[in-house]
Design a protein around this motif. Structure first.
Motif, short mmCIF file in Angstrom:
data_model
loop_
_atom_site.label_atom_id
_atom_site.label_comp_id
_atom_site.label_asym_id
_atom_site.label_seq_id
_atom_site.Cartn_x
_atom_site.Cartn_y
_atom_site.Cartn_z
N SER A 44 0.83 -1.22 0.02
CA SER A 44 -0.02 0.16 -0.01
C SER A 44 0.81 1.26 -0.01
O SER A 44 1.99 1.24 0.50
CB SER A 44 -0.95 -0.02 1.30
OG SER A 44 -1.73 -1.19 1.29
N TYR A 98 0.28 5.46 1.00
CA TYR A 98 -0.65 6.37 1.36
C TYR A 98 -0.05 7.57 1.91
O TYR A 98 1.33 7.44 2.24
CB TYR A 98 -1.59 5.83 2.62
CG TYR A 98 -0.78 5.11 3.70
CD1 TYR A 98 -0.30 6.21 4.71
CD2 TYR A 98 -0.48 3.87 3.65
CE1 TYR A 98 0.44 5.64 5.78
CE2 TYR A 98 0.20 3.32 4.56
CZ TYR A 98 0.52 4.04 5.69
OH TYR A 98 1.28 3.57 6.79
N THR A 153 -7.37 13.60 -3.46
CA THR A 153 -7.29 13.64 -2.09
C THR A 153 -8.69 13.98 -1.29
O THR A 153 -9.41 14.61 -1.95
CB THR A 153 -6.23 14.76 -1.59
OG1 THR A 153 -6.75 16.01 -2.04
CG2 THR A 153 -4.72 14.29 -2.08
N ARG A 198 -5.86 13.54 2.56
CA ARG A 198 -5.17 12.27 2.34
C ARG A 198 -5.45 11.43 0.99
O ARG A 198 -6.34 11.90 0.45
CB ARG A 198 -5.62 11.16 3.49
CG ARG A 198 -5.16 11.74 4.85
CD ARG A 198 -5.79 11.03 6.07
NE ARG A 198 -5.54 11.58 7.25
CZ ARG A 198 -4.38 11.15 8.06
NH1 ARG A 198 -3.65 10.37 7.58
NH2 ARG A 198 -4.20 11.80 9.20
N TYR A 199 -4.60 10.49 0.60
CA TYR A 199 -4.82 9.68 -0.34
C TYR A 199 -4.35 8.38 -0.04
O TYR A 199 -3.62 8.16 0.80
CB TYR A 199 -4.11 10.20 -1.71
CG TYR A 199 -2.60 10.32 -1.56
CD1 TYR A 199 -1.89 8.82 -1.93
CD2 TYR A 199 -1.89 11.23 -1.02
CE1 TYR A 199 -0.52 9.00 -1.91
CE2 TYR A 199 -0.50 11.03 -1.16
CZ TYR A 199 0.18 10.14 -1.25
OH TYR A 199 1.53 10.05 -1.09
N GLU A 200 -4.80 7.32 -1.01
CA GLU A 200 -4.35 5.81 -0.53
C GLU A 200 -4.49 5.12 -1.61
O GLU A 200 -5.48 5.07 -2.35
CB GLU A 200 -5.12 5.22 0.61
CG GLU A 200 -4.78 3.83 1.06
CD GLU A 200 -5.70 3.61 2.38
OE1 GLU A 200 -5.14 2.64 3.04
OE2 GLU A 200 -6.80 3.61 2.06
#
Length: 100
Positions: free
Chosen positions: A35, A37, A65, A70-72
């Motif tokens: 992952s 993030y 975002t 935040r992003y992932e």
């Protein structure tokens, strides 16, 4: 008192069992994912940037975002990636661009 057969059997089991366990699930058989993030922040103020575009390269997979910057990306193959960030989408009154 242990007989020679019991000692040989115990040593053999102690060497063979770990070898079987070691090779039972080799990397080629196991699914390996990772992952990425993070948080996009403004370079000057340090504040989170909402609605910024983040692209996962290689692959070209895009995300935006959240309100907290935040992003992932989840369940991606291991390897090197770059994450170019594009300007935040500005929305005013339901339109993509603000006037004035």
């Amino acid at each position: 008192m242990m007989t020679m057969k019991k000692i040989i059997w115990a040593v053999s089991a102690g060497l063979i069992l770990p070898a079987i366990l070691l090779f039972a699930c080799s990397r080629s058989e196991a699914d390996v994912f990772g992952s990425i993030y993070g948080i996009v922040t403004d370079a000057k103020s340090g504040e989170p940037v909402r609605l910024a575009g983040v692209t996962l390269n290689p692959g070209g997979v895009k995300t935006t975002t959240g309100n907290d910057g935040r992003y992932e990306y989840i369940s991606i193959d291991p390897g090197p990636y770059t994450l170019p960030v594009s300007e935040a989408l500005r929305r005013c009154n339901g339109k993509d661009k603000c006037s004035g």
